[in-house]
Design a protein around this motif. Structure first.
Motif, PDB file in Angstrom:
ATOM      1  N   PHE A 174       0.467  -1.221   0.271  1.00 31.80           N
ATOM      2  CA  PHE A 174       0.017   0.359  -0.339  1.00 31.80           C
ATOM      3  C   PHE A 174       1.205   1.314   0.229  1.00 31.80           C
ATOM      4  O   PHE A 174       2.354   1.655   0.361  1.00 31.80           O
ATOM      5  N   ARG A 175       0.014   2.615   0.054  1.00 30.36           N
ATOM      6  CA  ARG A 175       0.841   3.810  -0.271  1.00 30.36           C
ATOM      7  C   ARG A 175       0.264   4.681   0.196  1.00 30.36           C
ATOM      8  O   ARG A 175      -1.464   4.524   0.813  1.00 30.36           O
ATOM      9  N   THR A 176       0.906   5.806   1.001  1.00 27.03           N
ATOM     10  CA  THR A 176      -0.099   7.181   1.832  1.00 27.03           C
ATOM     11  C   THR A 176       0.639   8.032   1.010  1.00 27.03           C
ATOM     12  O   THR A 176       1.962   7.854   0.705  1.00 27.03           O
ATOM     13  N   TRP A 212      -3.203   1.531   8.873  1.00 29.82           N
ATOM     14  CA  TRP A 212      -2.980   2.636   7.679  1.00 29.82           C
ATOM     15  C   TRP A 212      -4.177   2.827   6.510  1.00 29.82           C
ATOM     16  O   TRP A 212      -3.841   4.230   5.913  1.00 29.82           O
ATOM     17  N   GLN A 213      -5.040   2.324   7.157  1.00 27.71           N
ATOM     18  CA  GLN A 213      -6.108   2.486   5.735  1.00 27.71           C
ATOM     19  C   GLN A 213      -7.235   4.137   5.980  1.00 27.71           C
ATOM     20  O   GLN A 213      -7.545   4.814   5.173  1.00 27.71           O
ATOM     21  N   ALA A 246      -4.949   6.714   7.164  1.00 26.49           N
ATOM     22  CA  ALA A 246      -4.132   7.900   6.605  1.00 26.49           C
ATOM     23  C   ALA A 246      -3.895   8.180   5.591  1.00 26.49           C
ATOM     24  O   ALA A 246      -4.872   7.508   4.585  1.00 26.49           O
ATOM     25  N   ALA A 248      -4.164   7.009   1.441  1.00 19.18           N
ATOM     26  CA  ALA A 248      -3.846   5.634   1.661  1.00 19.18           C
ATOM     27  C   ALA A 248      -5.131   4.715   0.239  1.00 19.18           C
ATOM     28  O   ALA A 248      -5.861   4.998   0.004  1.00 19.18           O
ATOM     29  N   SER A 249      -3.754   3.681  -0.385  1.00 21.56           N
ATOM     30  CA  SER A 249      -4.742   2.795  -1.414  1.00 21.56           C
ATOM     31  C   SER A 249      -3.535   1.508  -0.980  1.00 21.56           C
ATOM     32  O   SER A 249      -2.636   1.890  -1.257  1.00 21.56           O
TER      33      SER A 249
END
Length: 107
Positions: free
Chosen positions: A5-7, A78-79, A81, A84-85
């Motif tokens: 994932f990324r933020t 994290w979801q 943040a 986030a995806s």
């Protein structure tokens, strides 16, 4: 189950990319900053643990200066943040390889 994932943090203009294990810990971590998408971190838990167990503090310091500091603690939540995806494993691998090449050649 591994998750990628990324933020994004606007105030730092920083994208963070993670490969997290099934317990929510960072296995690999890439930070990309600015409009030029300059990699600033590409750290690996396996490498950090190897250095901790088989090297000295100076070696760990050299690693952190070259590849940055691996995220500590679990990445639970994290979801929530900013921006986030989830991303694909392939996208993470591409970013990881590019960040490592850049950081290896810049030091």
């Amino acid at each position: 189950m591994t998750t990628w994932f990324r933020t994004y943090f606007e105030d730092e203009d920083l994208w963070q990319y993670f490969e997290a294990d099934d317990e929510g810990w960072a296995v690999r971590h890439v930070d990309v900053q600015g409009s030029t998408s300059r990699p600033v971190t590409a750290a690996s838990l396996e490498e950090v643990l190897h250095l901790r167990d088989h090297a000295d503090l100076a070696a760990m310091g050299r690693y952190e200066r070259q590849y940055g500091v691996l995220a500590e603690g679990t990445l639970d939540g994290w979801q929530e943040a900013p921006h986030a995806s989830e991303i694909s494993a392939e996208e993470f691998e591409r970013l990881w390889a590019e960040a490592r090449r850049t950081l290896e050649s810049s030091r």
